[in-house]
Design a protein around this motif. Structure first.
Motif: not given
Ligand code: S3P
Length: 427
Positions: A7-8, A12, A82, A85, A113, A153-156, A181, A306-307, A330, A334
């Motif tokens: 999905k991530s 992208r 995702t 954000r 955020r 800590a958030s990749a989003q 990630r 995290i998921d 965190e 979700k």
């Molecule tokens: C994601 C980042 C994570 C994850 C989400 C997908 C992404 O969220 O929980 O399912 O694709 O960057 P956070 O950035 O809020 O931790």
């Protein structure tokens, strides 16, 4: 079974294809509702996003960095945090106003955020109470570069800032104390952006993107999603006698924490056919059931899984002994408050546990948990799938109140699980 597309990476691939000039092709895209929301939003911004049904390939003709057009309607991002954000970062750096909304779950999730750093760069936002959606983004193409230390800590959040940095003169830097990630960094480079990663003072990473790159269309192969594969892997682990091969599982080290944990619990998981797919490590996982033991899962592992805590809680419920999961604050931000949703589901099915503000302790007896409960999914796909898997490991089966959220990330879940031998009945 074959794991569905990540999905991530799928979000992208479409977004970066839209920010590139020329054509991007994507194979293995996750055709879940979340990703389809991203595709629709990118079309509204002027990208051509086409699904060729024959080969399953998706084609994107991009508008280039800073080249989107003002959407004529509100962007509805469904259930997808995702999409919300990351698109915030793209829209903040475009010289027009756009509006975003989503389903009841997404409208309850924190957007402050991303709003906070993007406002520092020069965009303006109007949000509902508590920084929630619906929201208006008053973008600008005169953003100023910032150096921003992630408070969560958030990749989003990291990705939103880096994407805004693409249409910003100079260098935009995100400092992440805990690694999350890194699909954005890997894929932006692949599209031709300059992304530098260096150690940060005091620990963690400094990630810098250089503004105004010329991104060029690429071919992307999306690996299978480790977060979706997790349901079949845990299902196999908790049923003694199972023998399941899950093909095409992405094992980026920043995503693979669940597999480390399952192995520590004594799971019989063998990696086969390890390879590289589109710049990401991928393998097939050969899983044999039985013999799980409780373990302590350290808080520093949380960003890499995290998921996966809902499905780990299911594994823990079927294991022998106590599993302690720490550093889970965190989870409350979700698709639902996942700590509360998991704890309620365990209670409904007779699994002994304790929930704290940011931790969960599950006591397994080694025998199948009683089950027999009805679990509220709260529009959360991972709660829905996790508790269906608990049904497989339980004495009396488990019901969920709403299976529809599953389509956000794993269309065809019930069919795949049926092929592995599970019985999932819909009324
Ligand atoms: C994601 C980042 C994570 C994850 C989400 C997908 C992404 O969220 O929980 O399912 O694709 O960057 P956070 O950035 O809020 O931790």
């Amino acid at each position: 079974m074959r794991a569905p597309g990540d999905k991530s990476v799928s979000h992208r691939a479409l977004m970066f294809g839209a920010l590139a000039l020329g054509e991007t092709t994507v194979s293995g895209l996750l055709e879940g509702e979340d990703v389809l929301c991203t595709a629709a939003a990118l079309r509204a911004l002027g990208a051509e996003v086409v699904h060729e049904k024959d080969g399953g390939i998706w084609r994107v003709r991009g508008f280039g960095v800073g080249g989107g057009r003002e959407p004529s309607d509100v962007l509805d991002l469904g259930n997808s945090g995702t999409a919300a954000r990351l698109l915030s970062g793209i829209l903040a750096s475009q010289p027009f106003t756009s509006f975003m909304t989503g389903d009841a779950s997404l409208r309850s999730r924190p957007m402050q955020r991303v709003i906070e750093p993007l406002q520092r760069m020069g965009a303006r936002f109007v949000a509902c109470e508590g920084g929630r959606m619906p929201l208006a983004i008053v973008g600008t193409d005169e953003m100023v570069p910032i150096e921003y230390r992630l408070p969560v800590a958030s990749a989003q959040v990291k990705s939103a800032i880096l994407l805004a940095g693409l249409n910003t003169a100079g260098e935009t830097t995100v400092i992440e104390p805990q690694a999350t990630r890194d699909h954005t960094e890997r894929m932006l480079r692949h599209f031709g952006a300059e992304v530098r990663v260096a150690p940060a003072e005091g620990g963690g990473k400094r990630i810098t993107v250089v503004g105004w790159p010329e991104l060029l269309g690429r071919n992307i192969v999306v690996p299978g999603d480790p977060s979706s594969a997790a349901f079949a892997v845990v299902a196999a682990c908790i049923r003694p006698g199972s023998d399941v091969l899950v093909e095409n599982v992405g094992l980026n080290p920043l995503r693979a924490g669940l597999y480390t944990t399952l192995k520590e619990m004594g799971a019989d998981i063998v990696l086969e056919n390890a390879r590289d797919v589109g710049g990401e490590p991928v393998a097939d996982l050969h899983v044999k059931g039985g013999g799980l033991k409780g373990v302590d899962v350290p808080p520093e592992r949380a960003p890499s899984m995290i998921d996966e805590y809902p499905i780990l809680a299911v594994a823990a419920a079927c294991a022998q002994g106590t599993t302690r999961m720490l550093g889970l604050a965190e989870l409350r931000a979700k698709e639902s408050d996942r700590l509360a949703s998991v704890a309620a589901g365990l209670t409904a099915n007779g699994v002994r546990h304790e929930m704290g503000a940011d931790n969960l302790v599950v006591h397994g007896t080694g025998a199948p948990p009683p089950g027999g409960g009805l679990v509220k999914t709260h529009l959360d796909h991972r709660i829905a799938m996790s508790f269906l898997v608990l049904g497989l490991g339980s004495r009396d089966g488990v019901s969920i109140d709403d299976g529809s959220p599953i389509d956000t990330s794993f269309p065809g879940f019930a069919k795949v699980m049926a092929e592995l031998g599970a019985t999932i009945e819909a009324p």
